[in-house]
Design a protein around this motif. Structure first.
Motif, short mmCIF file in Angstrom:
data_model
loop_
_atom_site.label_atom_id
_atom_site.label_comp_id
_atom_site.label_asym_id
_atom_site.label_seq_id
_atom_site.Cartn_x
_atom_site.Cartn_y
_atom_site.Cartn_z
N SER A 41 14.78 17.80 -15.23
CA SER A 41 15.55 16.73 -14.59
C SER A 41 15.01 16.45 -13.19
CB SER A 41 17.03 17.12 -14.49
OG SER A 41 17.25 18.02 -13.41
N ASN A 85 15.97 13.00 -26.78
CA ASN A 85 17.13 12.29 -26.25
C ASN A 85 18.07 13.15 -25.41
OD1 ASN A 85 15.95 11.06 -28.61
ND2 ASN A 85 17.59 9.55 -28.55
N GLU A 145 26.92 8.20 -24.59
CA GLU A 145 25.61 8.81 -24.76
C GLU A 145 24.47 7.87 -24.35
OE1 GLU A 145 24.87 11.38 -28.21
OE2 GLU A 145 26.85 10.78 -28.93
N GLU A 146 24.80 6.67 -23.93
CA GLU A 146 23.78 5.72 -23.51
C GLU A 146 23.58 5.71 -22.01
OE1 GLU A 146 23.99 1.88 -26.07
OE2 GLU A 146 26.03 2.58 -25.74
N ARG A 153 16.84 14.32 -21.98
CA ARG A 153 16.62 13.35 -20.90
C ARG A 153 17.68 13.44 -19.81
NH1 ARG A 153 15.66 8.82 -25.41
NH2 ARG A 153 13.42 9.05 -25.71
N ALA A 154 18.82 13.96 -20.18
CA ALA A 154 19.92 14.04 -19.22
C ALA A 154 20.26 15.47 -18.83
CB ALA A 154 21.16 13.35 -19.81
N ALA A 206 27.12 14.50 -26.47
CA ALA A 206 26.67 13.90 -25.21
C ALA A 206 27.09 14.76 -24.04
CB ALA A 206 27.30 12.51 -25.06
N LEU A 231 23.70 7.97 -18.17
CA LEU A 231 23.57 9.30 -17.62
C LEU A 231 24.90 9.90 -17.21
CD1 LEU A 231 20.36 9.35 -15.39
CD2 LEU A 231 20.89 10.83 -17.33
N SER A 271 24.31 18.68 -16.34
CA SER A 271 24.08 17.26 -16.52
C SER A 271 23.35 16.68 -15.33
CB SER A 271 25.42 16.53 -16.73
OG SER A 271 26.05 16.31 -15.48
N GLU A 274 20.17 6.75 -25.79
CA GLU A 274 19.13 7.25 -24.91
C GLU A 274 19.30 8.73 -24.59
OE1 GLU A 274 15.72 6.80 -22.28
OE2 GLU A 274 16.53 5.66 -23.97
N TYR A 275 20.54 9.18 -24.45
CA TYR A 275 20.78 10.54 -23.98
C TYR A 275 21.52 11.42 -24.99
CZ TYR A 275 19.49 8.19 -19.68
OH TYR A 275 18.81 7.45 -18.73
#
Length: 614
Positions: free
Chosen positions: A375, A318, A101-102, A321-322, A15, A104, A508, A598-599
């Motif tokens: 991003s 996944n 990891e869920e 996304r971040a 993550a 941001l 990030s 999610e991430y």
């Protein structure tokens, strides 16, 4: 914040590290202590939460995870810049806080049960868990944290740069350690301190099995001791490494660990040839693979184990996304030939992305057009609003096209367009003081041919970069490709001993102090920094500080987009490509949670062995 150990064409599966927000708290006010912090929005989990939602709390413990790594290793000491540290050492060491990891940008206490800092963020106090212990049963102490911080800054130039504004660490209570910062209102500093890997002071100051004093400033293959869930079980220098789950791990029942650390053993086999590494996966001696070659992903995953379902292929966005990504060819501006921006722009016209994408990647790539690709930090169109205001403050220090033209990469893809681009590259080189004499691009004053050596450390990358070399040769450049081993490559990059390399930067959702290391003038002269291109630009420095000290999210996004535009307009790199998803394949010996975070991929922590518990 930054990714850990990013390599070209590779996004780590861990993550993202994340940024914390300030909150009013002091070490004396117990009601001000917090067990988690978030930069964007509210924390998902309240204090005392049971577990992360994506894990399987009933995941069985046991079985083996067999992984591969490209390259080699010669040390288990993760604090050093020198040497090649082994993969997986994070399994051995705990950090003060751990990311989710869920979310941001959120982190929760691991070794530290709580963190506190004042409104001006001039310091941060971490309170350690009283139950935290090393593998030998001794408690993790504030002295260990201070020792870890001081040795990290002393022994690693890159980490010293990262922690440059953390001036000291000191014991301030039985279970408290205080980090003091040399500047106020830098809201990222408490969080990046929370990322620090904590090592045992008493172990490193003790003697090894041979009776000799250990030396933390040197490489070592002695199995290191930590406070994390795994221990080093066996080592074969440069070849294999095995970690074993500790039954006596102090933190196995913590909420941040429930449903995780499920494999009894995790092994790494090291390969210097990527084709051999792939064959090992096909044969079933490696369980999991993150594929970096688009052509292999499209053409070579048609073997029986894939067709009959014993191997699963997945394309997952996944992690991306971040992430804000820049992967590029990077010319070294410490070399005079790359100091003129027209020369750097010319290099971009010599890169035919469209042809490469068609012939080698089967159309899977996108061309990168931002230092924060993928991003919300990526710039687009023309600057407006607060972003425009920030740039206007620096109007005399930035290229005028920042205000008048959206950044666009050259487009090729067919012989006609490629010829046009190479002619433009030739014109730009002439503006930079070179001219074509016969079939050689030479310095107009000295008559010396322009030499460019592209340095890489992977044979597998040669197919991707060779067309770029060939195009440079077509306009008279003596362009060459040199492939060296991982150790030599690392040493040459640390000392900036190269003409051009391929580099990947990952940021990030909450950029911060790493931006100064990536692009700041002070970092350009620090060996081992992320500023491999040697950028020295006062406007960039000013924008980096605006990103770091942004008082709110809107200001941070506007500052990052302004920074993006100025970096692009100065042509510091030749942007490469981006896929936006991870290509993974794994044998049916592995199981992952039904819903991945999610991430991230929750790998390997939240996965488990199909044979465990049977």
């Amino acid at each position: 914040m930054l990714f850990n150990r990013l390599k070209p064409c590779l996004i780590t599966l861990s993550a993202l590290s994340v940024l914390s927000t300030p909150f009013s708290a002091s070490a004396q006010d117990a009601d001000k202590w917090r067990s988690g912090v978030s930069a964007i929005g509210e924390l998902k989990y309240p204090e005392g939460f049971e577990r992360f939602a994506y894990v399987n709390p009933d995941a069985p413990k046991g079985g083996t995870l067999r992984l591969s790594a490209n390259g080699t290793f010669d040390t288990l000491n993760l604090l050093l810049d020198k040497g090649e540290a082994a993969n997986g050492l994070g399994l051995v060491y705990d950090t003060l806080m751990v990311s989710s990891e869920e979310e941001l940008s959120a982190s929760y206490g691991l070794l530290a049960e709580a963190v506190s800092f004042p409104d001006d963020i001039s310091k941060a106090v971490f309170r350690l868990r009283k139950e935290a212990k090393w593998a030998d049963g001794q408690p993790v102490t504030p002295e260990d944290v201070v020792f870890s911080f001081e040795k990290t800054k002393e022994l690693s130039t890159s980490k010293a740069n990262y922690y440059a504004h953390v001036s000291k660490a000191e014991v301030t209570g039985e279970r408290e350690v205080t980090f003091t910062f040399d500047e106020a209102n830098n809201k990222e500093l408490p969080q990046i301190v929370g990322q620090l890997a904590i090592v045992p002071k008493h172990w490193w100051e003790g003697t090894g099995p041979d009776g000799k004093q250990r030396d933390i400033s040197r490489v070592t293959l002695e199995p290191v001791m930590g406070s994390g869930p795994y221990k080093v079980a066996s080592v074969s220098s440069g070849s294999t490494l095995t970690y074993e789950l500790r039954d006596d791990y102090w933190g196995k029942d913590l909420n941040v660990n429930v449903g995780q650390n499920n494999f009894k053993t995790i092994s790494y086999s090291f390969f210097t040839d990527q084709d051999v590494e792939f064959q090992a996966f096909k044969s079933g001696t490696i369980d999991f693979r993150q594929e970096q070659s688009s052509s292999r992903w499209v053409k070579q995953y048609d073997f029986p184990a894939v067709k009959d379902g014993r191997i699963t292929k997945e394309e997952l966005p996944n992690v991306y996304r971040a992430a804000g990504i820049m992967q590029a060819f990077v010319p070294n501006q410490r070399r005079e030939k790359f100091q003129n921006p027209n020369m750097r722009k010319a290099l971009n016209y010599a890169f035919d992305f469209e042809d490469l994408n068609k012939t080698l990647a089967f159309g899977q790539f996108q061309r990168i057009n931002s230092f924060f690709m993928g991003s919300e930090l990526a710039s687009s169109g023309l600057p407006t609003g607060r972003e425009l205001e920030i740039l206007t403050e620096l109007k005399d220090q930035v290229p005028p096209e920042v205000f008048t033209a959206e950044y666009q990469n050259p487009v090729a893809g067919d012989p006609g367009k490629q010829r046009t681009n190479l002619l433009e590259a030739k014109k730009l080189m002439e503006l930079a003081g070179y001219e074509l004499r016969g079939n050689k691009m030479v310095n107009a004053q000295t008559g010396k041919q322009l030499d460019i050596e592209l340095l890489i450390d992977s044979v597998g990358m040669e197919r991707t970069v060779t067309p770029f070399i060939q195009n440079l040769k077509r306009i008279g450049v003596n362009a060459t490709l040199r492939t060296v081993d991982a150790s030599q490559y690392a040493n040459r990059v640390r000392s900036f001993d190269f003409d051009m390399i391929v580099k990947l930067w990952g940021t990030s959702a909450s950029p911060g102090n790493e931006q100064a290391d990536y692009w700041g003038s002070a970092a350009a002269d620090r060996p081992g920094s992320g500023n491999v291109g040697g950028i020295k630009n006062p406007a960039v420095d000013a924008l980096v500080r605006k990103v770091i000290f942004a008082p709110n999210r809107d200001e941070q996004v506007a500052a990052a987009r302004a920074l993006d535009r100025v970096l692009l307009a100065n042509a510091y790199v030749v942007p490469q490509f981006y896929r936006g998803f991870s290509s993974i394949a794994y044998w049916n010996t592995l199981v992952h949670p039904k819903e991945l975070p999610e991430y991230g991929l929750g790998f390997p922590n939240a996965w488990w062995s199909a044979s465990a518990g049977k």
